[in-house]
Design a protein around this motif. Sequence first.
Motif, short mmCIF file in Angstrom:
data_model
loop_
_atom_site.label_atom_id
_atom_site.label_comp_id
_atom_site.label_asym_id
_atom_site.label_seq_id
_atom_site.Cartn_x
_atom_site.Cartn_y
_atom_site.Cartn_z
N LYS A 538 0.85 -1.18 0.00
CA LYS A 538 0.00 0.00 0.00
C LYS A 538 0.89 1.24 0.00
O LYS A 538 1.79 1.35 0.83
CB LYS A 538 -0.91 -0.01 1.23
CG LYS A 538 -1.90 1.12 1.32
CD LYS A 538 -2.77 0.94 2.56
CE LYS A 538 -3.77 2.07 2.71
NZ LYS A 538 -4.60 1.91 3.94
N SER A 539 0.64 2.13 -0.95
CA SER A 539 1.47 3.34 -1.05
C SER A 539 0.73 4.40 -1.86
O SER A 539 -0.15 4.08 -2.67
CB SER A 539 2.81 3.01 -1.73
OG SER A 539 3.55 4.18 -1.95
N SER A 540 1.11 5.64 -1.64
CA SER A 540 0.56 6.71 -2.48
C SER A 540 1.15 6.67 -3.88
O SER A 540 0.67 7.34 -4.79
CB SER A 540 0.83 8.07 -1.83
OG SER A 540 2.23 8.25 -1.63
N ASN A 541 2.22 5.88 -4.08
CA ASN A 541 2.88 5.71 -5.37
C ASN A 541 2.58 4.31 -5.90
O ASN A 541 2.84 3.32 -5.21
CB ASN A 541 4.38 5.92 -5.21
CG ASN A 541 5.13 5.77 -6.52
OD1 ASN A 541 5.30 4.66 -7.02
ND2 ASN A 541 5.62 6.89 -7.05
N VAL A 542 2.02 4.23 -7.09
CA VAL A 542 1.62 2.94 -7.64
C VAL A 542 2.80 1.97 -7.74
O VAL A 542 2.71 0.79 -7.37
CB VAL A 542 0.97 3.11 -9.03
CG1 VAL A 542 0.66 1.77 -9.66
CG2 VAL A 542 -0.28 3.95 -8.93
N GLY A 543 3.95 2.45 -8.23
CA GLY A 543 5.11 1.59 -8.36
C GLY A 543 5.60 1.05 -7.02
O GLY A 543 5.94 -0.12 -6.89
N LYS A 544 5.60 1.92 -6.02
CA LYS A 544 6.06 1.49 -4.70
C LYS A 544 5.11 0.48 -4.07
O LYS A 544 5.52 -0.37 -3.29
CB LYS A 544 6.23 2.70 -3.79
CG LYS A 544 7.41 3.60 -4.17
CD LYS A 544 7.56 4.76 -3.20
CE LYS A 544 8.78 5.61 -3.56
NZ LYS A 544 8.96 6.75 -2.63
N ALA A 545 3.81 0.58 -4.37
CA ALA A 545 2.84 -0.37 -3.83
C ALA A 545 3.15 -1.78 -4.33
O ALA A 545 3.08 -2.76 -3.57
CB ALA A 545 1.42 0.03 -4.23
N GLY A 546 3.53 -1.90 -5.61
CA GLY A 546 3.88 -3.21 -6.16
C GLY A 546 5.13 -3.77 -5.51
O GLY A 546 5.20 -4.98 -5.19
N VAL A 547 6.14 -2.93 -5.32
CA VAL A 547 7.38 -3.37 -4.66
C VAL A 547 7.08 -3.84 -3.24
O VAL A 547 7.57 -4.88 -2.78
CB VAL A 547 8.41 -2.23 -4.66
CG1 VAL A 547 9.60 -2.60 -3.76
CG2 VAL A 547 8.88 -1.93 -6.07
N ALA A 548 6.25 -3.04 -2.53
CA ALA A 548 5.90 -3.42 -1.16
C ALA A 548 5.15 -4.74 -1.11
O ALA A 548 5.32 -5.52 -0.17
CB ALA A 548 5.04 -2.31 -0.53
N ALA A 549 4.36 -5.03 -2.14
CA ALA A 549 3.63 -6.29 -2.18
C ALA A 549 4.57 -7.47 -2.35
O ALA A 549 4.37 -8.54 -1.76
CB ALA A 549 2.60 -6.26 -3.31
N VAL A 550 5.64 -7.29 -3.17
CA VAL A 550 6.63 -8.36 -3.33
C VAL A 550 7.35 -8.62 -2.01
O VAL A 550 7.55 -9.77 -1.60
CB VAL A 550 7.64 -7.99 -4.44
CG1 VAL A 550 8.82 -8.97 -4.43
CG2 VAL A 550 6.96 -8.02 -5.80
N ILE A 551 7.74 -7.56 -1.34
CA ILE A 551 8.39 -7.71 -0.03
C ILE A 551 7.47 -8.42 0.95
O ILE A 551 7.88 -9.31 1.70
CB ILE A 551 8.80 -6.32 0.51
CG1 ILE A 551 9.82 -5.67 -0.42
CG2 ILE A 551 9.37 -6.44 1.92
CD1 ILE A 551 10.09 -4.21 -0.11
N SER A 552 6.18 -8.03 0.95
CA SER A 552 5.19 -8.66 1.82
C SER A 552 5.09 -10.16 1.54
O SER A 552 5.05 -10.98 2.47
CB SER A 552 3.82 -8.00 1.61
OG SER A 552 2.80 -8.72 2.25
N ALA A 553 5.09 -10.54 0.26
CA ALA A 553 4.99 -11.96 -0.09
C ALA A 553 6.21 -12.73 0.39
O ALA A 553 6.10 -13.85 0.91
CB ALA A 553 4.82 -12.11 -1.60
N LEU A 554 7.41 -12.12 0.22
CA LEU A 554 8.64 -12.79 0.64
C LEU A 554 8.72 -12.95 2.16
O LEU A 554 9.42 -13.83 2.66
CB LEU A 554 9.86 -12.01 0.14
CG LEU A 554 10.09 -12.10 -1.38
CD1 LEU A 554 11.09 -11.05 -1.83
CD2 LEU A 554 10.59 -13.50 -1.76
N ASN A 555 8.00 -12.11 2.87
CA ASN A 555 8.02 -12.16 4.34
C ASN A 555 6.95 -13.08 4.92
O ASN A 555 6.82 -13.18 6.15
CB ASN A 555 7.87 -10.75 4.92
CG ASN A 555 9.14 -9.94 4.77
OD1 ASN A 555 10.21 -10.49 4.59
ND2 ASN A 555 9.02 -8.61 4.84
N GLN A 556 6.19 -13.76 4.07
CA GLN A 556 5.18 -14.69 4.60
C GLN A 556 5.84 -16.00 5.00
O GLN A 556 6.66 -16.54 4.27
CB GLN A 556 4.08 -14.92 3.55
CG GLN A 556 3.33 -13.68 3.16
CD GLN A 556 2.77 -12.91 4.35
OE1 GLN A 556 2.05 -13.47 5.19
NE2 GLN A 556 3.10 -11.63 4.45
#
Length: 556
Positions: A538-556
Amino acid sequence: MNAKKYKAFPAIPIENRTWPSKRITKAPIWCSVDLRDGNQALIDPMGIETKLAFFELLVKLGFKEVEIGFPSASDTEYDFIRRLIDENRIPSDVTIQVLCQAREKLVKRTMECIKGAPSVIFHIYNSTSPAQRKYTFNKSKEEIIKIAVDGVKCIKECMKDLSEEDRKKIRLEYSPESYSMTEIDYAIEICEAVGNEWGWSKENKIIFNLPTTVECYTPNVYADSIEYFASKISHRDCVIISTHCHNDRGTGVASCELGLLAGADRVEGCLFGNGERTGNLDIVTVALNMFSEGVDPELDFSNLPDIADAYQEYTKMEINPRSPYAGGLAYTALSGGHQDAIAKGFAARAKMPEDAIWDVPYLLIDPHDIGRKYEGIIRINSQSGKGGASFILEHNYGYAIPKAMQPAIGDLIKAKSDAAQRELQPEEILKFFEEQWLGKKRPLEVLDLASTQLEGHDESEHVSTRGVVNYNGVKFSIGGKGNGPLDSFVSALAGTPVPAFNITAFHEHSVGQGSDTYAVAYVQITMEDGKSKWGVGKSSNVGKAGVAAVISALNQ
């Protein structure tokens, strides 16, 4: 339990019954008896001010006939009725109804009380069943008929003192109380005697109220009795047949509905089924049952929560959470399968015209039509399925969870509810969701990250990413190129111990409005061993939201 001490009540001798093939196509005449029959059943009967407020509520809901009391029974009842009349609180299109036993002294007191009322139904009754005749009155059939006829004579005698105009304001209702336990032909005989004494008139129809004073047989037998009565009573065109169903067997609503099919014109009952023992007929349920089949009940229950609150305040009675329509759990789904179907139904309905025929699974009517809210429709416990938590997250907080990710969320929330041994509230579901997918910092955390748009490169590598990450407590400088911020970040991770993976699903949408708008991304990654994980960013920047989602997936 000795069943031999009971016996079935006899069937009605009706042939070629017609009611089973009929439908309810219009509203009956409604008469609320909340202020009389309902009030007498309260542990603490209502005072005058409360009854005044309740009367105003009933009028607002659309009742044109209201039984307001038993004026000869107490000074409170008498004074309340006089307040209504003397203070001009009765609308010109509303008829008040007063109850009175068929006894001269009580009839005179009642007649005195209703002077000046715009329109009155004078309701008299006497009990007619074999048990009442034997134990209560010790009188013969003929003597019981005489009681009823003498009551009518007394009313007529008292009316002689009224002006011609005032006499026209009074209508008669007669109830053979304990009708449900009375021999059907004898019930007709006593009603005939009452009608003959009062006089038959198409302009001023007599109301014959046929109560299941004690509900003692199945609803179809009551319907048979109504059709039989209607076919045998003389001057049917001068008669209004009224139902007054109690709920001793739990089928008061069914008895009323079948009675209407059988030819009844009128319904007496209470809001939410208040009344002696197991209660009177629940008018709210019957009316909204009609509404659910496209029939206008001509009563306004569009703000049912406020009506329920007022009823509970006035009566000090509680509405069962499982009550139809008004119960706190009436629009709640705890089963996972139900939750999933409701969520899909609402999603489909959002794309339809507002007047599309209602067909959302598991919901008989649209809760919005009676003032209920959607937020509480799905509630979550350990029995809930994959769709329930996702429905809450979307409709309460704006997270449009991809269908393929819903099982992962469902498993998390079910485990949390099971551990807590209770239902989870929406805010708890949000908290657990965000802790799991937005709040984790290990094993991968981004310490610094910057993306640069490259000029003069082919489409496969037009974004460069540089930064520093912490993986399992060790810092790594990263760098990579790709066709966008997300692709270049994945490329940059290749030089770290982060396990290799592929992005196999990507979804995104916005949440909020204006300056508060955020991009939310959902990413599914598949590891080399074939296992898949979901992440959310989740981010105010679309590109950063996607990056944050990848990090979130790797942290599961």
